[in-house]
Design an enzyme around this catalytic site. Structure first.
Site, mmCIF file in Angstrom:
data_model
loop_
_atom_site.group_PDB
_atom_site.id
_atom_site.type_symbol
_atom_site.label_atom_id
_atom_site.label_comp_id
_atom_site.label_asym_id
_atom_site.label_seq_id
_atom_site.Cartn_x
_atom_site.Cartn_y
_atom_site.Cartn_z
ATOM 1 N N SER A 265 0.849 -1.196 0.000
ATOM 2 C CA SER A 265 0.000 0.000 0.000
ATOM 3 C C SER A 265 0.880 1.239 0.000
ATOM 4 O O SER A 265 2.085 1.163 0.247
ATOM 5 C CB SER A 265 -0.883 0.008 1.247
ATOM 6 O OG SER A 265 -0.070 0.261 2.378
ATOM 7 N N LYS A 266 0.247 2.363 -0.245
ATOM 8 C CA LYS A 266 0.980 3.623 -0.224
ATOM 9 C C LYS A 266 1.598 3.835 1.146
ATOM 10 O O LYS A 266 2.710 4.340 1.277
ATOM 11 C CB LYS A 266 0.028 4.766 -0.574
ATOM 12 C CG LYS A 266 0.712 6.097 -0.665
ATOM 13 C CD LYS A 266 -0.305 7.191 -0.827
ATOM 14 C CE LYS A 266 0.169 8.498 -0.262
ATOM 15 N NZ LYS A 266 0.570 8.471 1.138
ATOM 16 N N ARG A 267 0.878 3.403 2.174
ATOM 17 C CA ARG A 267 1.396 3.565 3.535
ATOM 18 C C ARG A 267 2.705 2.788 3.732
ATOM 19 O O ARG A 267 3.604 3.235 4.433
ATOM 20 C CB ARG A 267 0.344 3.113 4.556
ATOM 21 C CG ARG A 267 0.201 4.110 5.693
ATOM 22 C CD ARG A 267 -0.926 3.755 6.657
ATOM 23 N NE ARG A 267 -2.208 3.656 6.003
ATOM 24 C CZ ARG A 267 -3.040 2.615 6.139
ATOM 25 N NH1 ARG A 267 -2.708 1.587 6.882
ATOM 26 N NH2 ARG A 267 -4.205 2.611 5.522
ATOM 27 N N GLY A 269 4.914 2.285 1.480
ATOM 28 C CA GLY A 269 5.952 3.095 0.836
ATOM 29 C C GLY A 269 6.397 4.221 1.753
ATOM 30 O O GLY A 269 7.592 4.458 1.933
ATOM 31 N N ASP A 270 5.419 4.902 2.365
ATOM 32 C CA ASP A 270 5.755 6.013 3.273
ATOM 33 C C ASP A 270 6.588 5.496 4.443
ATOM 34 O O ASP A 270 7.575 6.104 4.842
ATOM 35 C CB ASP A 270 4.479 6.665 3.831
ATOM 36 C CG ASP A 270 3.662 7.331 2.737
ATOM 37 O OD1 ASP A 270 4.224 7.529 1.639
ATOM 38 O OD2 ASP A 270 2.475 7.622 2.967
#
Ligand code: GLU
Length: 508
Positions: A265-267, A269-270
């Site tokens: 998920s994008k999270r 990546g963050d």
């Protein structure tokens, strides 16, 4: 005669385009191109509540950057348009009504309070599902339970309603997935999904089937999160168009987070410090900006390559593929069934490979703007290209070109004195002063000539070459990095070389 290959990518314009989304585009594109077929992009915007301003244009920008240009789409046009589902709204109702008339669907007038009560009752009974399905539909307010004249009255009063598919229990629905093989579903577990919403918009389930039919889609590749919806789609195909017309399906495995097993998920990546979107995405409501692969300095060729091999290989050791090679070698049947873990270090390795392999002129505009943003003045493109050739093997992301090449365009900002000082003495001082004199007399300014002057003088003064070369490098570069020091001297030219020696001698 077999159908012409026509595939589609069908994004909903709801936000940034994720690695998984672009990989779906890529596999569609490769399959279309290797079969001389058409690649269509259809915008699935029937869920108005999830619509995000700017997301559609963003999708096309990403596809353009990747070089995956559709044959037909909202932007290109084509014979099967419109390619935006909201503009096809009227078509879906006709099919939904036909399903009702044929007994495969029904009007449902239940209010949200009634639906809540249904779920509460199911909970109280300890039911394992809270679905609107064959267990409950005969207790609800729909055209299966109401008399015909009541239904007509409700419809003509303008009572809000939805149209639901009527799924009969006790059947097996089967299909052959191009990646997973034969898959079957028991209709006992399939709910009566809404096909047409109260606002007259179709749901995804109806729209995807109608559009795949009307656009003559031959193969449909989509993420495996859609697998549970497949039985509803197959039933709709059966009822509306016949199974023979149905596209061949492939459900693509998920891209998994590097640590753990869930979907990337994008999270993630963050949290782990890498992008998951293709390009910069700025959410218009939160104003939150997210950097994409493009902005952190990936070449599109590398991005495409790393995505292609996330869950596919051609059966050999080959890892680096151009888009053209992928078109030739890709095989949907060889896509792995299990999800592939995303590895950012490996992703960077692909970029490094593509930076090395590509013609520098194909990405020099990008490098030029990076260097200019950092305040360097780039006057001559041929010089820029020559410098890029010298340092490209040392760059992993495009930004690295600054660290690796700034000293070709400007004097070093600082000198690594700590490296030089312990080695510096009168003899070295004398060496560099004499070197300056001899180099200023040199008429043929080439790395070979510079090196021979340098070596001769070192031999005369009996000083070890290694130490001298390191010092010379720090004088020209500022630090111990870079390609051959005589090549550097040749490239920056006589004037800069002499001037850098002079200012360094003054410092050491
Ligand atoms: N609109 C769906 C999505 O956003 C498309 C799924 C499909 O390709 O059928 O992924």
């Amino acid at each position: 005669m077999s159908k012409k290959v026509r595939v589609r990518f069908a994004p909903s314009p709801t936000g940034g385009l994720h690695l998984g989304g672009i990989r779906t585009v890529l596999y569609n594109y490769l399959f279309a191109k290797q079969h001389g077929g058409d690649f269509i992009v259809r915008i699935e915007d029937t869920d108005q509540t999830r619509f995000v301003d700017g997301a559609e244009q963003y999708i096309f920008n990403c596809l353009n950057w990747c070089g995956l240009v559709p044959d037909e789409s909202v932007q290109q046009g084509g014979a099967y348009g419109p390619y935006r589902q909201s503009e096809r709204k009227q078509r879906y109702r006709v099919y939904a009504e036909k399903l009702v008339a044929d007994g495969h669907a029904y009007y449902a007038f239940d209010s949200s309070a009634e639906l809540d009560k249904m779920r509460d009752d199911l909970k109280t009974k300890g039911s394992h599902t809270l679905q609107y399905d064959h267990h409950v539909r005969m207790d609800m307010k729909n055209s299966l339970t109401l008399a015909e004249d009541e239904v007509r009255a409700l419809l003509s009063d303008g009572t809000p309603y939805v149209i639901r598919i009527k799924v009969n229990p006790g059947n097996q629905v089967m299909f052959d997935d191009m990646i997973r093989g034969s898959i079957s579903f028991d209709t006992n577990n399939v709910d009566d999904k809404v096909l047409l919403k109260a606002d007259g918009m179709p749901t995804y389930h109806l729209a995807v089937v109608v559009d795949d039919y009307e656009m003559q889609i031959s193969h449909a590749f989509r993420g495996e999160e859609w697998l549970p919806s497949a039985p509803v789609h197959i039933l709709l195909w059966q009822h509306l168009f016949g199974l023979a017309a149905m596209p061949q399906w492939a459900h693509l495995p998920l891209i998994l987070k590097p640590d753990g097993n869930g979907k990337l998920s994008k999270r993630d990546g963050d949290r782990l410090g890498f992008p998951v979107y293709a390009m910069d995405w700025r959410d218009p409501s939160t104003k939150e900006a997210t950097k994409g692969f493009k902005e952190i300095g990936f070449l599109p060729e590398a991005f495409i390559n790393l995505l292609a091999v996330l869950g596919w290989n051609d059966g050999t050791e080959q890892e680096v593929f151009s888009l053209q090679e992928l078109v030739e070698k890709f095989s949907i049947a060889k896509v792995h069934k299990g999800g592939a873990k995303f590895d950012f270090e490996k992703a960077k390795w692909f970029n490094h490979e593509w930076i090395k392999r590509s013609e520098v002129s194909s990405y020099s505009t990008l490098v030029k703007s990076i260097l200019e943003q950092k305040g360097l003045d780039i006057q001559d493109d041929n010089y820029l290209h020559a410098v890029m050739e010298l340092v490209k093997d040392r760059c992993t992301l495009l930004d690295d070109f600054y660290t690796q090449s700034h000293y070709f365009f400007a004097d070093p900002l600082s000198l690594d004195e700590a490296a030089v000082k312990p080695k510096w003495d009168e003899q070295k001082n004398a060496f560099f002063n004499q070197l300056s004199n001899r180099l200023s007399d040199l008429s043929n300014w080439s790395n070979v000539e510079i090196e021979s002057v340098f070596k001769e003088l070192a031999a005369e003064l009996k000083i070890k070459m290694g130490e001298l070369q390191m010092i010379f490098r720090v004088m020209l570069v500022g630090s111990k990095i870079g390609p051959g020091v005589f090549i550097i001297a040749e490239t920056i030219g006589k004037g800069s070389t002499l001037q850098r020696i002079k200012s360094a001698v003054a410092v050491f």
